[in-house]
Design an enzyme around this catalytic site. Structure first.
Site, short mmCIF file in Angstrom:
data_model
loop_
_atom_site.label_atom_id
_atom_site.label_comp_id
_atom_site.label_asym_id
_atom_site.label_seq_id
_atom_site.Cartn_x
_atom_site.Cartn_y
_atom_site.Cartn_z
CB CYS A 115 17.90 -40.80 -4.47
SG CYS A 115 18.63 -39.33 -5.17
CG HIS A 256 13.86 -41.15 -6.17
ND1 HIS A 256 13.71 -40.08 -5.31
CD2 HIS A 256 14.95 -40.86 -6.94
CE1 HIS A 256 14.66 -39.20 -5.55
NE2 HIS A 256 15.43 -39.64 -6.53
CG ASN A 286 15.83 -35.97 -7.20
OD1 ASN A 286 15.66 -36.38 -6.05
ND2 ASN A 286 16.66 -36.53 -8.05
#
Ligand code: COA
Length: 329
Positions: A115, A256, A286
């Site tokens: 990520c 994020h 996500n």
């Protein structure tokens, strides 16, 4: 304040059309819309079709970047791609994007930081330009997590979505716009909290592998959550300190998008009210390396970020990896 070496010029994104809502998950696993919203903040996520490969989604995002920056595809000298869910393992994802995009003068390679991949990519791009190796570096974050998500595991399947985002990194035009501070860190000792055990050389594809579901993402949610809160706070502090800034000077935080509660904890640590924090987790879930560049593009195109805005981006992901970049737009 640091004099920036590089600036970000142009942004782009691609989000697949198909949507999976929490109501869809209520029909697939033992969960509820209320649980998902309360524990994660997610309402829906976008899922790529067979044609929406990473190469295709990323190319669309890159074309928007080049148009916005006024740069020809032949001028791109490096293409850096963050992804944890490549279309295939060999060649790298960046090579396949290069081919579809037609960026034939670029050196293309992947950055493996889950990520945090997009922010690691920005930091690599700054290094290439500082070393005199690049002038127009495309940085991409793109994922098709739906292909490596276990839709029988309610603890992970409700979290992930697909998409792509990109930007161009080039030398700062006026010595004021651009990256003011950045940071990246890894703790490989925590790698077994978020991983895929098979499909690689250790456990090559086999019938057993498919039965064992090792091909899919596994995550120790609670431990990952705690590390994310700690590490994203660390990343905020480090980038701001390197930029000579404090939280109250930040116009917009783009964290994020992993969990709404992690986002809120990060904002609180940085001393930022939620109206200076960008949130789109409700719409996308996500999307790993794609989450920050998708959000960045939404902010730029909607006017939430304008010339001079101080933007702090902060990410956390498998590895564990974490990173931050503070930029004057
Ligand atoms: N629906 C309903 N119940 C669920 C569920 C779901 N989709 N998923 C888990 N549960 C249950 C668990 O089984 C557990 O039940 P139990 O108490 O009977 O054992 C209970 O909810 C609490 O589970 P827990 O894992 O403690 O929940 P949580 O509040 O930590 O939320 C996550 C789970 C995954 C949403 C959260 O831990 C998280 O977001 N972690 C980090 C994610 C992340 O950042 N990942 C990637 C880094 S980029």
């Amino acid at each position: 304040m640091k004099r920036p070496i590089v600036e970000l010029a142009g942004t782009g994104r691609y989000v697949p059309e198909r949507v999976l809502t929490n109501a869809d998950f209520e029909r697939m696993v033992d969960t509820s819309d209320q649980w998902i919203i309360e524990r994660t903040g997610i309402r829906e996520r976008h899922i790529a079709s067979a044609e929406e490969t990473i190469a295709c989604m990323a190319t669309s995002a890159c074309r928007q970047v080049l148009e916005a920056a006024g740069v020809g595809v032949e001028e791109v000298d490096s293409l850096v791609v963050g992804t944890a869910s490549p279309d295939r393992f060999l060649p790298s994802q960046a090579c396949d994007i290069q081919k579809v995009l037609g960026a034939n003068n670029a050196a293309a390679f992947d950055v493996g930081a889950a990520c945090s991949g997009f922010l690691y990519g920005l930091n690599v791009a700054e290094g290439l330009i500082a070393a005199g190796t690049g002038k127009n570096v495309l940085v991409v974050g793109a994922e098709r997590l739906s292909k490596i998500t276990d839709y029988e595991d309610r603890t992970t399947c409700i979290l992930f979505g697909d998409g792509a985002g990109a930007t161009l990194v080039r030398p700062s035009s006026d010595g004021k716009r651009g990256i003011l501070g950045n940071y990246q860190k890894t703790d490989g000792r925590l790698g077994d909290l978020l991983y895929r055990s098979s499909g690689g050389a250790n456990e090559p594809p086999s019938e057993e592998m498919l039965k064992g579901r090792g091909y899919f993402i596994h995550m120790a949610g609670r431990e990952t959550f705690k590390s994310a809160v700690r590490s994203m706070a660390d990343a905020c502090d480090q980038a701001l300190s390197r930029a000579g800034l404090t939280g109250d000077q930040v116009d917009l935080l783009i964290p994020h998008q992993a969990n709404m509660r992690i986002i809120e904890a990060t904002a609180k640590h940085a001393g930022l009210p939620m109206d200076r924090v960008y949130v789109n987790i409700d719409r996308y879930g996500n999307t790993s390396a794609a989450s920050i560049p998708i959000a960045l593009d939404e902010c730029v195109r909607s006017g939430r970020i304008t010339a001079g805005s101080i933007v702090l981006m902060v990410a956390f992901g498998g590895g564990f990896t974490w990173a931050s970049v503070v930029v004057r737009w």
